[in-house]
Write an enzyme that holds these catalytic residues in place. Structure first.
Site, short mmCIF file in Angstrom:
data_model
loop_
_atom_site.label_atom_id
_atom_site.label_comp_id
_atom_site.label_asym_id
_atom_site.label_seq_id
_atom_site.Cartn_x
_atom_site.Cartn_y
_atom_site.Cartn_z
N LYS A 1 0.83 -1.22 0.00
CA LYS A 1 0.00 0.00 0.00
C LYS A 1 0.86 1.26 0.00
O LYS A 1 0.48 2.28 -0.59
CB LYS A 1 -0.95 0.00 1.20
CG LYS A 1 -0.27 -0.06 2.55
CD LYS A 1 -0.79 -1.19 3.38
CE LYS A 1 0.20 -1.50 4.49
NZ LYS A 1 -0.16 -2.68 5.23
N GLU B 1 -5.26 -6.66 -4.49
CA GLU B 1 -6.37 -6.87 -3.55
C GLU B 1 -5.92 -6.79 -2.09
O GLU B 1 -6.67 -6.33 -1.21
CB GLU B 1 -7.01 -8.24 -3.82
CG GLU B 1 -8.24 -8.57 -3.02
CD GLU B 1 -9.37 -7.56 -3.22
OE1 GLU B 1 -9.98 -7.55 -4.28
OE2 GLU B 1 -9.65 -6.78 -2.28
N GLY C 1 -6.25 -6.11 3.94
CA GLY C 1 -5.73 -7.49 4.00
C GLY C 1 -6.56 -8.52 3.27
O GLY C 1 -6.67 -8.51 2.04
N GLU D 1 3.88 -2.77 15.35
CA GLU D 1 5.33 -2.86 15.11
C GLU D 1 6.08 -2.31 16.32
O GLU D 1 5.52 -1.56 17.13
CB GLU D 1 5.70 -2.00 13.90
CG GLU D 1 5.00 -2.36 12.63
CD GLU D 1 5.45 -3.71 12.09
OE1 GLU D 1 6.63 -4.06 12.27
OE2 GLU D 1 4.61 -4.41 11.51
N ASP E 1 -0.69 4.45 7.85
CA ASP E 1 -1.11 3.21 7.18
C ASP E 1 -2.55 3.35 6.67
O ASP E 1 -2.86 3.01 5.51
CB ASP E 1 -0.97 2.06 8.19
CG ASP E 1 -1.49 0.74 7.65
OD1 ASP E 1 -0.78 0.12 6.84
OD2 ASP E 1 -2.60 0.34 8.04
N LYS F 1 -4.22 3.41 2.67
CA LYS F 1 -5.35 2.57 2.23
C LYS F 1 -6.51 3.45 1.77
O LYS F 1 -7.21 3.13 0.80
CB LYS F 1 -5.77 1.64 3.37
CG LYS F 1 -4.68 0.61 3.70
CD LYS F 1 -4.94 -0.08 5.02
CE LYS F 1 -3.84 -1.08 5.35
NZ LYS F 1 -3.88 -1.56 6.73
P1 NDP Z 1 7.98 -8.66 6.12
O1 NDP Z 1 8.83 -7.54 6.62
O2 NDP Z 1 7.55 -9.72 7.07
O3 NDP Z 1 8.77 -9.41 4.93
C1 NDP Z 1 9.47 -8.71 3.94
C2 NDP Z 1 10.20 -9.73 3.07
O4 NDP Z 1 10.81 -9.04 2.01
C3 NDP Z 1 11.31 -10.49 3.81
O5 NDP Z 1 11.32 -11.82 3.41
C4 NDP Z 1 12.60 -9.79 3.33
O6 NDP Z 1 13.72 -10.66 3.25
C5 NDP Z 1 12.18 -9.38 1.94
N1 NDP Z 1 12.90 -8.20 1.50
C6 NDP Z 1 12.86 -6.96 2.03
N2 NDP Z 1 13.67 -6.14 1.34
C7 NDP Z 1 14.24 -6.89 0.37
C8 NDP Z 1 15.18 -6.63 -0.66
N3 NDP Z 1 15.72 -5.42 -0.80
N4 NDP Z 1 15.52 -7.64 -1.48
C9 NDP Z 1 15.00 -8.88 -1.34
N5 NDP Z 1 14.11 -9.19 -0.38
C10 NDP Z 1 13.74 -8.21 0.45
O7 NDP Z 1 6.75 -8.00 5.38
P2 NDP Z 1 5.24 -8.53 5.34
O8 NDP Z 1 5.21 -9.89 4.79
O9 NDP Z 1 4.58 -8.24 6.63
O10 NDP Z 1 4.60 -7.49 4.29
C11 NDP Z 1 4.81 -7.63 2.92
C12 NDP Z 1 3.92 -6.62 2.19
O11 NDP Z 1 2.56 -6.94 2.46
C13 NDP Z 1 4.10 -5.17 2.62
O12 NDP Z 1 3.94 -4.32 1.52
C14 NDP Z 1 2.96 -4.96 3.62
O13 NDP Z 1 2.56 -3.61 3.71
C15 NDP Z 1 1.89 -5.81 2.99
N6 NDP Z 1 0.86 -6.27 3.91
C16 NDP Z 1 1.23 -6.94 5.03
C17 NDP Z 1 0.25 -7.41 5.90
C18 NDP Z 1 0.62 -8.19 7.11
O14 NDP Z 1 -0.29 -8.61 7.83
N7 NDP Z 1 1.89 -8.43 7.40
C19 NDP Z 1 -1.17 -7.17 5.64
C20 NDP Z 1 -1.45 -6.49 4.39
C21 NDP Z 1 -0.45 -6.05 3.57
P3 NDP Z 1 14.40 -11.32 4.56
O15 NDP Z 1 13.33 -12.25 5.09
O16 NDP Z 1 15.56 -12.06 4.05
O17 NDP Z 1 14.70 -10.20 5.46
N1 HSE Z 2 -0.25 -2.52 10.41
C1 HSE Z 2 -1.40 -2.87 9.65
C2 HSE Z 2 -2.60 -2.98 10.59
C3 HSE Z 2 -1.15 -4.16 8.91
O1 HSE Z 2 -2.46 -2.89 11.82
O2 HSE Z 2 -3.72 -3.12 10.12
C4 HSE Z 2 -2.01 -4.35 7.71
O3 HSE Z 2 -1.87 -3.35 6.76
#
Ligand code: NDP
Ligand code: HSE
Length: 435
Positions: free
Chosen positions: A107, A131, A136, A192, A203, A207
């Site tokens: 987002k 989506e 989420g 966080e 955030d 959205k």
């Molecule tokens: P995380 O921080 O848990 O994971 C990020 C991943 O990206 C890690 O595996 C990291 O690698 C990898 N990464 C980061 N930078 C790089 C880079 N420069 N090169 C290669 N790999 C990289 O994020 P989330 O899974 O929580 O979130 C992912 C996306 O989804 C975000 O845009 C977030 O806003 C969105 N989102 C998340 C939700 C949630 O509930 N978590 C809900 C809705 C949307 P490594 O593991 O090796 O550090």
């Molecule tokens: N930090 C976000 C929340 C995660 O609390 O809803 C999903 O975007």
């Protein structure tokens, strides 16, 4: 598997909370997904920063790589789940320019650089699916883009941030203080370590920009979204709201405004803590859940409810996009692109018309109520209700509910109240939404 499918190469960028679950589900349910997509989805690699970092799911070590560029050049579908602006933006543009359809939950990137991605996709006939980028697991992007394409959305009110809903809900249910519940939310992993993006409304604003763009067919830049967080909400404000029949929710409000004098339409996009009647469906959204309440001219009121975050929950929305992208790759057709043909002007928050609750500490002496009422009247703000409680020490607590007023008038009036000799302190000013 029931058919002999074409094979599509899927590259995943990121294997964190969401990415690791997407990879695990793709690998576990590959046959079923192939039948639904009409194509076998070959996960060809997963780009991460550190291939040896622990993962939430058991992923084949040989799929992990730090070379995202190599994965992108040969992929049919690229799923970006790294988050942040760079390198996500460059790599998605690279994928689009190489002819891949892309899926992202990012987002922050869409709210700031969405138009650039959509334009690039348009140029080469690729699609951007997102989506999971708002609320989420809740299907809301496709309903706004497709299901409601024949209708006119008047207003969206969304609880689109789980962390802040969890905090406000606990404060409401238990009379807890903000700082205590925030610490608990961090311990539970909802918030966080640095919760600024959640509690300051960043955030939710991202959205809101995404939802408003789709609902009103207008590009909504992030800096046009009025944003206030929840850090000033305390237990006293929650209690005052409760006594008046309200609950406080952090809302993303996207609204079509019509100038009563000339009928000209504009849109307002805003995020702030607001009072919601306890009778409203949004009042019953508890814990870290999200809900998006849509008011459309023909469809009436619709509510989309569920998990707004969480690795596996969000993976569901991402995989839905992957299946759509695969189908489109095979059969053609449009994806969930941007639609900005309406190009409505964005109204400043001062143009918004709503009800307010103003809480003041005033001197407890004759004539004070008349002075306060006079200042409100001079500002064109009409009083609907007044509750006065006296706590001793010569100070009274006034809770004033207003009729609908324009935000600019209200805010100028509050400034005059704050400057008045009879007002000790403006305790809070909250908008009432949803009535
Ligand atoms: P995380 O921080 O848990 O994971 C990020 C991943 O990206 C890690 O595996 C990291 O690698 C990898 N990464 C980061 N930078 C790089 C880079 N420069 N090169 C290669 N790999 C990289 O994020 P989330 O899974 O929580 O979130 C992912 C996306 O989804 C975000 O845009 C977030 O806003 C969105 N989102 C998340 C939700 C949630 O509930 N978590 C809900 C809705 C949307 P490594 O593991 O090796 O550090
Ligand atoms: N930090 C976000 C929340 C995660 O609390 O809803 C999903 O975007």
């Amino acid at each position: 598997m029931t058919a002999d499918h074409r094979r599509l190469r899927v590259a995943l960028l990121g294997a964190g909370a969401v990415g690791s679950q997407v990879a695990a589900l793709l690998l576990q349910h590959g046959d079923e997904l192939a039948d639904r997509a009409g194509a076998t989805l070959d996960l060809v690699g997963i780009a991460v920063r550190d291939v040896d970092a622990p993962r939430d799911a058991d992923l084949p070590r040989d799929l992990l790589t730090t070379d995202a560029d190599e994965l992108i050049v040969s992929a049919d579908i690229v799923i970006e789940l790294m988050g942040g602006i760079e390198p996500a933006k460059t790599q998605l543009l690279q994928a689009i320019n190489a002819g891949a359809d892309v899926v992202t939950a990012n987002k922050a990137l869409l709210a700031t650089h969405g138009p650039e991605l959509f334009e690039a996709a348009d140029r080469v006939g690729a699609e951007v699916y997102y989506e999971a980028a708002a609320a989420g697991a809740i299907p809301i992007i496709r309903p706004l883009r497709d299901s409601l394409a024949g209708d006119r959305v008047r207003r969206i009110m969304g609880i689109v941030n789980g962390t802040t809903n969890y905090i406000l809900d606990r404060m409401d249910l238990e009379g807890a203080e903000f700082a205590d519940v925030l610490a608990e939310a961090q311990a539970l992993g909802y918030a966080e370590a640095d919760p600024t993006a959640d509690v300051e409304g960043f955030d939710a604003a991202q959205k809101a920009a995404i939802l408003a763009s789709l609902a009103f067919h207008t590009a909504v830049p992030l800096d046009a979204v009025h944003r206030e967080g929840i850090t000033s909400i305390d237990k006293g404000m929650i209690e005052t709201a409760r006594r008046a029949g309200f609950v406080i929710k952090l809302l993303a409000v996207c609204e079509r405004l019509t100038d009563p004098e000339n009928g000209v339409e504009s849109i307002s996009v805003r995020v702030y803590p607001a009072l919601v009647s306890r009778e409203h469906p949004l009042a019953s959204v508890h814990g870290a859940n999200n809900a998006v309440f849509v008011e459309a001219e023909a469809a009436g009121d619709l509510m989309f409810y569920g998990a707004g975050a969480g690795g596996v929950q969000t993976a569901s929305a991402v995989l839905g996009d992957v299946v759509s992208a695969a189908r489109r790759h095979i059969a053609g057709g449009v994806g969930v692109g941007e639609s900005t043909h309406a190009n409505l002007p964005l109204a400043p928050v001062g143009h918004v018309v709503t009800r307010y609750q103003i809480t003041l500490e005033v001197d407890d002496r004759p004539g004070v109520l008349a002075i306060v009422a006079g200042l409100l009247s001079d500002g064109g703000v009409s009083i609907a209700t007044v509750e006065q409680t006296v706590h001793g020490g010569g100070v009274a607590h006034l809770v004033i509910g207003t009729h609908r007023a324009q935000e600019q008038n209200l805010s100028d009036t509050v400034d005059r109240l704050a400057a008045s000799d009879v007002v000790e302190r403006v305790v809070s000013v909250l908008r009432v939404e949803g009535d």
